[in-house]
Design an enzyme around this catalytic site. Structure first.
Site, PDB file in Angstrom:
ATOM      1  N   GLU A 356      21.054  49.461 -44.643  1.00  0.00           N
ATOM      2  CA  GLU A 356      22.480  49.229 -44.467  1.00  0.00           C
ATOM      3  C   GLU A 356      22.989  50.115 -43.331  1.00  0.00           C
ATOM      4  O   GLU A 356      22.660  51.307 -43.280  1.00  0.00           O
ATOM      5  CB  GLU A 356      23.155  49.551 -45.810  1.00  0.00           C
ATOM      6  N   HIS A 442      21.258  53.914 -56.239  1.00  0.00           N
ATOM      7  CA  HIS A 442      20.792  52.691 -56.909  1.00  0.00           C
ATOM      8  C   HIS A 442      19.804  52.972 -58.036  1.00  0.00           C
ATOM      9  O   HIS A 442      18.649  52.538 -57.966  1.00  0.00           O
ATOM     10  CB  HIS A 442      20.113  51.751 -55.893  1.00  0.00           C
ATOM     11  N   ASN A 480      20.751  46.042 -52.104  1.00  0.00           N
ATOM     12  CA  ASN A 480      21.754  46.663 -52.979  1.00  0.00           C
ATOM     13  C   ASN A 480      21.804  45.862 -54.283  1.00  0.00           C
ATOM     14  O   ASN A 480      21.819  44.639 -54.261  1.00  0.00           O
ATOM     15  CB  ASN A 480      23.113  46.642 -52.280  1.00  0.00           C
TER      16      ASN A 480
HETATM   17  P1  FDA Z   1      27.340  50.981 -64.095  1.00  0.00           P
HETATM   18  O1  FDA Z   1      26.834  52.318 -63.708  1.00  0.00           O
HETATM   19  O2  FDA Z   1      28.103  50.201 -63.090  1.00  0.00           O
HETATM   20  O3  FDA Z   1      28.282  51.126 -65.360  1.00  0.00           O
HETATM   21  C1  FDA Z   1      27.977  51.918 -66.473  1.00  0.00           C
HETATM   22  C2  FDA Z   1      29.271  52.332 -67.154  1.00  0.00           C
HETATM   23  O4  FDA Z   1      28.988  52.864 -68.439  1.00  0.00           O
HETATM   24  C3  FDA Z   1      30.046  53.418 -66.406  1.00  0.00           C
HETATM   25  O5  FDA Z   1      31.393  53.040 -66.303  1.00  0.00           O
HETATM   26  C4  FDA Z   1      29.875  54.659 -67.290  1.00  0.00           C
HETATM   27  O6  FDA Z   1      30.992  55.534 -67.246  1.00  0.00           O
HETATM   28  C5  FDA Z   1      29.738  54.032 -68.665  1.00  0.00           C
HETATM   29  N1  FDA Z   1      28.985  54.843 -69.629  1.00  0.00           N
HETATM   30  C6  FDA Z   1      27.809  55.480 -69.442  1.00  0.00           C
HETATM   31  N2  FDA Z   1      27.383  56.059 -70.574  1.00  0.00           N
HETATM   32  C7  FDA Z   1      28.317  55.790 -71.514  1.00  0.00           C
HETATM   33  C8  FDA Z   1      28.449  56.127 -72.899  1.00  0.00           C
HETATM   34  N3  FDA Z   1      27.502  56.838 -73.550  1.00  0.00           N
HETATM   35  N4  FDA Z   1      29.560  55.714 -73.563  1.00  0.00           N
HETATM   36  C9  FDA Z   1      30.531  54.981 -72.923  1.00  0.00           C
HETATM   37  N5  FDA Z   1      30.435  54.634 -71.614  1.00  0.00           N
HETATM   38  C10 FDA Z   1      29.346  55.025 -70.925  1.00  0.00           C
HETATM   39  N6  FDA Z   1      25.340  48.481 -55.217  1.00  0.00           N
HETATM   40  C11 FDA Z   1      25.469  47.346 -54.489  1.00  0.00           C
HETATM   41  O7  FDA Z   1      24.968  46.289 -54.893  1.00  0.00           O
HETATM   42  N7  FDA Z   1      26.162  47.364 -53.309  1.00  0.00           N
HETATM   43  C12 FDA Z   1      26.719  48.508 -52.810  1.00  0.00           C
HETATM   44  O8  FDA Z   1      27.353  48.489 -51.755  1.00  0.00           O
HETATM   45  C13 FDA Z   1      26.562  49.711 -53.556  1.00  0.00           C
HETATM   46  N8  FDA Z   1      27.042  50.901 -53.098  1.00  0.00           N
HETATM   47  C14 FDA Z   1      27.040  52.019 -53.900  1.00  0.00           C
HETATM   48  C15 FDA Z   1      27.688  53.183 -53.494  1.00  0.00           C
HETATM   49  C16 FDA Z   1      27.763  54.286 -54.355  1.00  0.00           C
HETATM   50  C17 FDA Z   1      28.461  55.534 -53.905  1.00  0.00           C
HETATM   51  C18 FDA Z   1      27.189  54.195 -55.647  1.00  0.00           C
HETATM   52  C19 FDA Z   1      27.268  55.342 -56.611  1.00  0.00           C
HETATM   53  C20 FDA Z   1      26.546  53.039 -56.050  1.00  0.00           C
HETATM   54  C21 FDA Z   1      26.456  51.950 -55.188  1.00  0.00           C
HETATM   55  N9  FDA Z   1      25.835  50.767 -55.578  1.00  0.00           N
HETATM   56  C22 FDA Z   1      25.911  49.644 -54.796  1.00  0.00           C
HETATM   57  C23 FDA Z   1      25.116  50.678 -56.881  1.00  0.00           C
HETATM   58  C24 FDA Z   1      25.901  49.922 -57.952  1.00  0.00           C
HETATM   59  O9  FDA Z   1      27.213  50.428 -58.059  1.00  0.00           O
HETATM   60  C25 FDA Z   1      25.145  50.069 -59.287  1.00  0.00           C
HETATM   61  O10 FDA Z   1      23.866  49.490 -59.116  1.00  0.00           O
HETATM   62  C26 FDA Z   1      25.847  49.350 -60.432  1.00  0.00           C
HETATM   63  O11 FDA Z   1      27.150  49.859 -60.631  1.00  0.00           O
HETATM   64  C27 FDA Z   1      25.051  49.478 -61.729  1.00  0.00           C
HETATM   65  O12 FDA Z   1      25.630  48.606 -62.682  1.00  0.00           O
HETATM   66  P2  FDA Z   1      25.357  48.800 -64.224  1.00  0.00           P
HETATM   67  O13 FDA Z   1      25.973  47.641 -64.935  1.00  0.00           O
HETATM   68  O14 FDA Z   1      23.917  49.051 -64.432  1.00  0.00           O
HETATM   69  O15 FDA Z   1      26.100  50.152 -64.664  1.00  0.00           O
END
Ligand code: FDA
Length: 504
Positions: A356, A442, A480
Site C-alpha cells: 500500500e 492485520h 488488507n
Molecule cells: P475487530 O478488531 O475489528 O473488532 C473486535 C472488537 O471486539 C473491537 O471493537 C474490540 O474492542 C472488541 N472486543 C475485544 N475483546 C472484547 C471482549 N472481551 N469483550 C467485548 N468486546 C471485545 N484492514 C483493511 O482491510 N484495510 C485497511 O485499510 C486497514 N487499515 C488498518 C489500519 C489500522 C491502523 C489498523 C489497526 C487496522 C487496519 N486494518 C485494515 C485491519 C482491520 O481493521 C482488521 O483486520 C479488522 O478490524 C478485524 O476485524 P475483526 O472483525 O476481526 O475484529
C-alpha cells in the site's frame, strides 16, 4: 439464576460481529452485542468526536499514559507522541513480547481506526489459504455482498490525477513504474464525493486533515454507519458499550454464561454482570476471541475446546518501510490520509508483495514515500494462556518477521536502484531502522477455520458456539483483510442461521 438471558450474544462490534448481528436481527433473533470500547458519538470541547493525528489527546488511545503512534519519530525525534490521561480511547496497541498489534476499540472495532482500504483478495491466493472454502460461492455471492453492504467504492481517477492531495501516490507510482513494477487503484469505504468537497472547501476536512488512526470525524463509512446501523434498524439488535466479556462457561442446559465487566471511560469498574444465551458468536477479533477461548480452555470453563485454539496466528506479512526522495521530487505538504494506490507484485515468484502506498500527512514537506507492505510470510505464532496475568501471550519472535523484511527489501531495493534513492532510517523509533518489523495492523488467526472450528466457524467441541472474525483466517490473506473477514462472516452466518438457529 441472577443472569439476564438473551437468545443470541455477539461479542465485539468489528466486522465479523457486525455481519453476524445484522443477519441474526434480520432473521428475527433477539441479539445483544457486548463491546468493551465506547460508542463514538460524543463531541469533545473542540467540537469533534475524535482527536487529530498530529496533536493527539486521551481520546486517541486505549488506556495509555503516552500515545504509541506507529510513526513515532522523525529524524529520530519523538514528535508525534504526547503524554495523555489513561482513557477508553479508540486505538489500542497491544504490546506482546516481540510483536505489537494495533486494534480499534469502540462500536465499529477496527473500522474506526483503519485506512478503509477494501480489497478483495486474488482468487488464486484465497484458494491457497482457505482451500476448503467454496471459492465460486465466495466470489459469486459473499464478496459482492460484503462490498456492497460495506459501501465500497473507487476514487474518481480524473480527480486523482490532478489533485495535490494525491501527489504522494503519483510520485510513488512513477518510481514503481521506473522499476518495472505495476500499481493498482485500491477501493475504499471512504466517501470519495465527500473528500472532493473537503478539497474544494465546501465540507469540513477529515481524510484531508490527516485523520485516520485516531478516528475520522467525517467521510469514512465505518461499520457504525453501515452494518451496525442496519443491524440496529432490524429492531432486534442492541449494543452495550464499555462492557468487556471476561469468562465464558456452559450451563447444564447447554446455554452459555458470560461474566461481563462494565467500566466507565476512566476505567473504573461499575458492575460485574452475568449474561446467558443460547447462541454465542465471538467477534472480538484475532486477539480478543482467541484470548476468551484460551482462557476458557485453560481454566476449565470450556474444557473440551480443541488444542488448535491459539494456533495459526500471523501478521499478514506486514512490514512498514519508507524511502527518501530527491529534493526535486517532493511528495507534497497536503496528503490525503486515505490510501488510493498499491504496488502489486504478488505474482513475483520468490517474493510476493502487495504494498500500500501510505500517506505521511505531517503538514510539511518530508520527501518521504511510505509503504505498508503485505508479504507472504509463512511463519506462524501461537497464543498461550498466561495464568498469572490471566491473559493470552503471543509466542512470536522478531526473527519470524525476517522473511517479510526480506520480501519488502527485495521490492524496495528495486525501486531505490531504479530511482537512485535510499531508505529512511529515522521513522521507526530510536534505532537506525529501515523496516518496521515489530508491529502490525492485520492480526489474523488464533481460531483457524477447519482446525479450531468446523468449516463454518462452529467451535469444535461445543454446540451453538461460533467464531466469526479475523481469527478464522490462518495468518495471511495477501491484501488488507477486512473485506475477506466480512465476506467469510456473511458465508458462515448464513449457514449457521439456516442450520442451527432456525432449528432451535
Ligand atoms: P475487530 O478488531 O475489528 O473488532 C473486535 C472488537 O471486539 C473491537 O471493537 C474490540 O474492542 C472488541 N472486543 C475485544 N475483546 C472484547 C471482549 N472481551 N469483550 C467485548 N468486546 C471485545 N484492514 C483493511 O482491510 N484495510 C485497511 O485499510 C486497514 N487499515 C488498518 C489500519 C489500522 C491502523 C489498523 C489497526 C487496522 C487496519 N486494518 C485494515 C485491519 C482491520 O481493521 C482488521 O483486520 C479488522 O478490524 C478485524 O476485524 P475483526 O472483525 O476481526 O475484529
Amino acid at each position: 439464576s441472577d443472569s439476564m438471558f438473551v437468545p443470541a450474544v455477539v461479542v465485539g462490534t468489528g466486522y465479523g460481529a457486525a455481519v453476524s448481528a445484522l443477519r441474526l436481527g434480520e432473521a428475527g433473533v433477539q441479539t445483544l452485542m457486548l463491546e468493551m470500547g465506547q460508542l463514538w458519538n460524543q463531541r469533545g470541547s473542540d467540537g469533534n468526536i475524535f482527536c487529530g493525528m498530529l496533536n493527539p489527546d486521551k481520546r486517541s488511545s486505549w488506556f495509555k499514559s503516552r500515545t504509541e503512534a506507529p510513526l513515532g519519530s522523525f529524524l529520530w525525534l519523538d514528535l508525534a507522541n504526547r503524554d495523555i490521561t489513561p482513557y477508553a480511547g479508540v486505538l489500542d496497541r497491544v504490546n506482546f513480547d516481540q510483536m505489537s498489534v494495533y486494534v480499534g476499540r469502540g462500536v465499529g472495532g477496527g473500522s474506526l481506526v483503519n485506512g478503509g482500504m477494501a480489497v478483495t483478495p486474488r482468487r488464486s491466493y484465497f484458494e491457497e489459504v482457505l482451500p476448503q472454502v467454496n471459492a465460486d460461492e465466495m466470489y459469486r455471492t459473499y464478496f459482492p455482498r460484503a462490498n456492497s453492504t460495506l459501501r465500497v467504492s473507487n476514487i474518481d481517477q480524473t480527480w486523482f490525477e490532478q489533485t495535490e492531495w494525491y501527489q504522494y501516490s503519483r510520485v510513488s507510482r512513477q518510481q514503481a513504474d521506473n522499476a518495472g513494477l505495476s500499481t493498482t487503484f485500491v477501493p475504499n469505504v471512504y466517501d470519495w464525493d465527500y473528500m472532493r468537497r473537503e478539497a474544494d472547501g465546501s465540507a469540513p476536512k477529515s481524510g484531508l486533515a490527516g485523520e485516520v488512526i485516531y478516528g475520522n470525524n467525517h467521510g469514512k463509512v465505518s461499520l457504525d454507519k453501515s452494518y451496525l446501523a442496519a443491524a440496529l434498524g432490524t429492531g432486534k439488535v442492541t449494543i452495550q458499550t464499555l462492557h468487556q466479556v471476561k469468562t465464558v462457561s456452559q450451563q447444564s442446559d447447554g446455554t452459555y454464561l458470560l461474566t461481563v465487566e462494565q467500566r466507565d471511560t476512566d476505567g473504573k469498574l461499575l458492575a460485574t454482570k452475568k449474561v446467558s444465551c443460547r447462541h454465542l458468536f465471538l467477534g472480538a477479533g484475532s486477539l480478543g476471541s482467541t484470548e476468551l477461548l484460551l482462557r476458557a480452555r485453560e481454566t476449565g470453563t470450556l474444557p473440551n475446546l480443541s488444542s488448535e485454539i491459539g494456533g495459526g496466528w500471523g501478521p499478514n506479512g506486514n512490514v512498514m518501510t519508507a524511502r527518501a526522495n530527491h529534493l526535486w521530487n517532493p511528495t507534497g505538504t497536503n496528503q490525503s490520509s486515505i490510501p488510493a494506490l498499491g504496488i502489486d507484485d504478488w505474482d513475483n515468484p520468490t517474493h510476493p508483495v502487495f504494498a500500500e502506498i501510505a500517506p505521511m500527512p505531517a503538514g510539511l514537506e518530508t520527501w518521504v514515500s511510505l509503504y505498508l507492505a503485505i508479504t507472504k510470510n509463512p511463519e506462524r505464532g501461537t497464543f498461550v494462556y498466561n495464568a498469572a496475568k490471566d491473559r493470552a501471550d503471543l509466542r512470536w519472535t522478531r526473527d519470524q518477521n525476517a522473511p517479510a523484511v526480506e520480501a519488502a527489501k527485495s521490492l524496495f531495493d528495486r525501486v531505490n536502484s531504479a530511482n537512485t534513492t535510499i531508505y529512511r532510517y529515522d521513522l521507526f523509533g530510536k534505532q537506525i531502522k529501515a523496516f518496521a518489523d515489530d508491529f502490525c495492523y492485520h492480526p489474523l488467526g488464533g481460531c483457524v477455520l477447519g482446525k479450531a472450528t468446523d468449516n463454518f466457524g462452529r467451535v469444535s467441541g461445543y454446540k451453538n458456539l461460533y467464531v466469526t472474525d479475523g481469527s478464522l483466517i490462518p495468518g495471511s490473506i495477501g491484501v488488507n483483510p477486512f473485506v475477506t473477514i466480512t465476506a467469510m462472516a456473511e458465508r458462515n452466518v448464513e449457514r449457521i442461521i439456516k442450520e442451527d438457529v432456525k432449528a432451535s
